[in-house]
Design an enzyme around this catalytic site. Structure first.
Site: not given
Length: 146
Positions: A52, A54, A82, A85
């Site tokens: 991801h 992040e 999410c 993260c």
């Protein structure tokens, strides 16, 4: 608010480069707005569901600081982080998260319960700034995929 507009400009540039990737882009900035790191999702490209934007931006930012915490930084990201993260955000002690598109109920950092926040001993200020351009990019991407 100037650095939010700068983020949105860079987001538009990055989205145009990664047409086959989930349109999530993240930046770690200093509290005075200096860019420390940035990253675009690479889940589709790597076929790795943990890549991801992040997480990747946090990893890059950690290579620029002395230690394991980003307590003097801010995460700006297209989509609400999410749960995966969110765990990284909490562990590196980011004091603030700004995002432009909320996650589905139960899937994002805002779904942490009061009890779990208390147990974490740290929780960032989370700010949603609704942005139709980012919403459009996500809707378009997933419409083509499904």
């Amino acid at each position: 608010m100037d650095f939010y507009e700068s983020f949105l400009k860079r987001y538009s540039i990055e989205v145009s480069k990664y047409k086959n990737e989930i349109p999530s882009y993240s930046e770690i900035i200093t509290k005075d707005g200096n860019l420390v790191s940035s990253s675009f999702n690479s889940v589709e490209q790597t076929l790795n569901p943990t890549k991801h934007s992040e997480i990747l931006a946090i990893e890059k930012a950690l290579s620029h600081v002395d230690g394991r915490y980003l307590s003097e930084h801010i995460l700006i990201t297209a989509l609400e982080p999410c749960i995966l993260c969110a765990g990284a955000v909490v562990r590196v002690k980011l004091p603030e998260v700004v995002y432009f598109l909320p996650a589905k109920p139960g899937e994002g950092i805002s779904s942490y319960t009061t009890e779990s926040i208390y147990l974490l001993n740290h929780f960032p200020k989370c700010t949603l700034i609704p942005e139709s351009r980012i919403k459009f990019e996500f809707l378009s991407f997933f419409k083509e995929k499904r």
